[in-house]
Design an enzyme around this catalytic site. Structure first.
Site, PDB file in Angstrom:
ATOM      1  N   TYR A   1      -1.457  -9.512  16.331  1.00 25.19           N
ATOM      2  CA  TYR A   1      -0.360  -9.034  17.169  1.00 25.19           C
ATOM      3  C   TYR A   1      -0.182  -9.913  18.396  1.00 25.19           C
ATOM      4  O   TYR A   1       0.823  -9.818  19.091  1.00 25.19           O
ATOM      5  CB  TYR A   1      -0.621  -7.581  17.567  1.00 25.19           C
ATOM      6  CG  TYR A   1      -0.806  -6.675  16.367  1.00 25.19           C
ATOM      7  CD1 TYR A   1       0.303  -6.212  15.662  1.00 25.19           C
ATOM      8  CD2 TYR A   1      -2.076  -6.349  15.906  1.00 25.19           C
ATOM      9  CE1 TYR A   1       0.150  -5.418  14.540  1.00 25.19           C
ATOM     10  CE2 TYR A   1      -2.241  -5.555  14.785  1.00 25.19           C
ATOM     11  CZ  TYR A   1      -1.136  -5.095  14.103  1.00 25.19           C
ATOM     12  OH  TYR A   1      -1.295  -4.318  12.983  1.00 25.19           O
TER      13      TYR A   1
ATOM     14  N   CYS B   1       0.864  -1.182   0.000  1.00 29.84           N
ATOM     15  CA  CYS B   1       0.000   0.000   0.000  1.00 29.84           C
ATOM     16  C   CYS B   1       0.897   1.227   0.000  1.00 29.84           C
ATOM     17  O   CYS B   1       2.113   1.116   0.161  1.00 29.84           O
ATOM     18  CB  CYS B   1      -0.925  -0.006   1.221  1.00 29.84           C
ATOM     19  SG  CYS B   1      -2.274   1.188   1.086  1.00 29.84           S
TER      20      CYS B   1
ATOM     21  N   LYS C   1     -11.948  -5.225   2.774  1.00 30.41           N
ATOM     22  CA  LYS C   1     -11.356  -4.384   3.814  1.00 30.41           C
ATOM     23  C   LYS C   1     -12.294  -3.211   4.088  1.00 30.41           C
ATOM     24  O   LYS C   1     -12.603  -2.431   3.184  1.00 30.41           O
ATOM     25  CB  LYS C   1      -9.978  -3.882   3.391  1.00 30.41           C
ATOM     26  CG  LYS C   1      -9.300  -2.996   4.433  1.00 30.41           C
ATOM     27  CD  LYS C   1      -7.926  -2.557   3.972  1.00 30.41           C
ATOM     28  CE  LYS C   1      -7.258  -1.639   4.992  1.00 30.41           C
ATOM     29  NZ  LYS C   1      -5.914  -1.216   4.540  1.00 30.41           N
TER      30      LYS C   1
ATOM     31  N   LYS D   1     -10.796  -7.997   6.592  1.00 27.65           N
ATOM     32  CA  LYS D   1     -10.201  -7.112   7.594  1.00 27.65           C
ATOM     33  C   LYS D   1     -11.183  -6.001   7.930  1.00 27.65           C
ATOM     34  O   LYS D   1     -11.714  -5.388   6.994  1.00 27.65           O
ATOM     35  CB  LYS D   1      -8.889  -6.531   7.057  1.00 27.65           C
ATOM     36  CG  LYS D   1      -8.191  -5.574   8.015  1.00 27.65           C
ATOM     37  CD  LYS D   1      -6.944  -4.967   7.389  1.00 27.65           C
ATOM     38  CE  LYS D   1      -6.264  -4.012   8.364  1.00 27.65           C
ATOM     39  NZ  LYS D   1      -5.070  -3.382   7.799  1.00 27.65           N
TER      40      LYS D   1
ATOM     41  N   SER E   1      -5.345  -3.740  14.939  1.00 28.48           N
ATOM     42  CA  SER E   1      -4.743  -3.088  16.104  1.00 28.48           C
ATOM     43  C   SER E   1      -5.766  -2.682  17.154  1.00 28.48           C
ATOM     44  O   SER E   1      -5.514  -2.787  18.357  1.00 28.48           O
ATOM     45  CB  SER E   1      -3.965  -1.866  15.632  1.00 28.48           C
ATOM     46  OG  SER E   1      -4.823  -0.963  14.935  1.00 28.48           O
TER      47      SER E   1
ATOM     48  N   ARG F   1     -10.634   7.343   4.628  1.00 30.51           N
ATOM     49  CA  ARG F   1     -10.383   6.409   3.523  1.00 30.51           C
ATOM     50  C   ARG F   1     -11.668   5.760   3.017  1.00 30.51           C
ATOM     51  O   ARG F   1     -11.638   4.721   2.373  1.00 30.51           O
ATOM     52  CB  ARG F   1      -9.363   5.356   3.966  1.00 30.51           C
ATOM     53  CG  ARG F   1      -7.983   5.987   4.192  1.00 30.51           C
ATOM     54  CD  ARG F   1      -6.959   5.059   4.786  1.00 30.51           C
ATOM     55  NE  ARG F   1      -5.677   5.747   4.895  1.00 30.51           N
ATOM     56  CZ  ARG F   1      -4.788   5.563   5.868  1.00 30.51           C
ATOM     57  NH1 ARG F   1      -5.048   4.689   6.838  1.00 30.51           N
ATOM     58  NH2 ARG F   1      -3.661   6.241   5.888  1.00 30.51           N
TER      59      ARG F   1
ATOM     60  N   CYS G   1      -0.039   4.205   1.853  1.00 34.90           N
ATOM     61  CA  CYS G   1      -0.376   5.180   2.905  1.00 34.90           C
ATOM     62  C   CYS G   1       0.815   5.498   3.805  1.00 34.90           C
ATOM     63  O   CYS G   1       0.918   6.619   4.322  1.00 34.90           O
ATOM     64  CB  CYS G   1      -1.567   4.692   3.712  1.00 34.90           C
ATOM     65  SG  CYS G   1      -1.364   3.076   4.485  1.00 34.90           S
TER      66      CYS G   1
END
Length: 326
Positions: free
Chosen positions: A314, A120, A196, A249, A275, A218, A122
């Site tokens: 994570y 990506c 997404k 996602k 996250s 976005r 970004c």
């Protein structure tokens, strides 16, 4: 004594019975470990909003990824933090940029580890959006496709096993597949962020990757959280363009989408426990409201039960340790 014939509680009477009839299980091989990398050496910078997670330099990331591999985690996905940014994210296709440099170091130290490059723009653009913008701030789809193909070839030539485009551009899988094949990289796998959503759960990631949009949001390219049929349409298009692995996602708020994609397609399916999902579990645990280990594993098993074959999380290293302690 009543005349009950069926007593489901019989199979829950002891821990061994419950374990024997368990329908879904977790294993280290289910996990993909996301890692953030920036230029420098000896760096391990804690991410405030993601307890236990860090920004790494290439040398320390190699150590962390190698430990994960030794624990049975087969793959890492890399997010780069460049030294410089510009309007089109040119550092993303610099062969000496942060991701190609890190991939080469990883492959030298741990050649069997699967390395996934999140593809990506970004993190690389000075405006924080996922591609090239026009004067009005609208993201231009087709010019961005060309740059995605260019950067994907650079990352694959550095040694990436899998290219994972995450910008939700129309035609991104076809453009990247074409670029890879034209460069002779026919065995490089594509993992599409096929569904997404424009989610509020990405907040801590943007701190970690230093990539918040400088204006707007976005929503013009990521999906409306209210939409289900649109997700299936997006997945169908990526399948037609040759995606090797599909992804949904975020995960926890979209378990219904994971299940629908699982039922509709036989391709391997990934889900990203993002996250915000990670951070809110930690925050609740720090306040003494939940048991972190129990709730994290419960969340992960729900994602797998919904139909995911692999989970980007994570919690990867923590989960492996917790599972071993059971």
């Amino acid at each position: 004594m009543n005349d009950l014939i069926f007593r489901p509680r019989r199979l829950r009477r002891t821990p061994l019975l419950r374990r024997m009839v368990q329908e879904t299980s977790l294993d280290a091989a289910d996990f993909i470990y996301p890692l953030f990398v920036r230029h420098g050496s000896g760096l391990q910078i804690p991410i405030r909003s993601m307890p236990g997670q860090c920004q790494w330099s290439p040398d320390t990331l190699v150590v962390e990824a190698s430990r994960a591999f030794d624990e049975g985690i087969p793959a890492v996905i890399l997010f780069g933090i460049p030294e410089t940014k510009d309007a089109c994210g040119s550092e993303n296709w610099n062969p000496e940029g942060i991701i190609p440099t890190t991939i080469r170091a990883l492959k030298k130290a741990c050649p069997e580890l699967l390395v996934i490059s999140d593809m990506c723009f970004c993190e690389y653009t000075d405006h924080g959006h996922c591609g090239v913008l026009d004067e009005a701030g609208y993201l231009l789809n087709d010019p961005t496709l060309e740059l995605l193909g260019k950067a994907s070839v650079v990352h694959a030539e550095a040694g990436a096993d899998i290219i994972a485009p995450s910008g939700m551009m129309d035609g991104m899988i076809g453009a990247i597949r074409g670029a890879l094949d034209s460069a002779g990289l026919v065995n490089t796998v594509t993992m599409s962020y096929a569904a997404k959503y424009a989610s509020g759960f990405y907040g801590p990631f943007r701190d970690a990757a230093e990539s918040p949009p400088q204006f707007g949001d976005r929503g013009q390219y990521q999906m409306d959280p209210a939409n289900r049929r649109e997700a299936l349409r997006e997945v169908a298009l990526d399948v037609e363009q040759g995606a090797d692995i599909l992804m949904v996602k975020p995960a926890l708020a979209y378990l219904d989408i994971i299940r629908e994609v699982r039922d509709a397609y036989e391709l391997p399916l990934a889900a990203y426990q993002v996250s915000g999902e990670y951070a809110m579990l930690h925050a609740a645990a720090q306040n003494g409201w939940i048991d972190l280990q129990r709730c994290a594993l419960e969340s992960l098993v729900s994602i797998k039960r919904a139909g995911a074959d692999m989970i980007l999380t994570y919690f990867a290293r923590d989960a492996v340790r917790w599972l071993a302690e059971r």
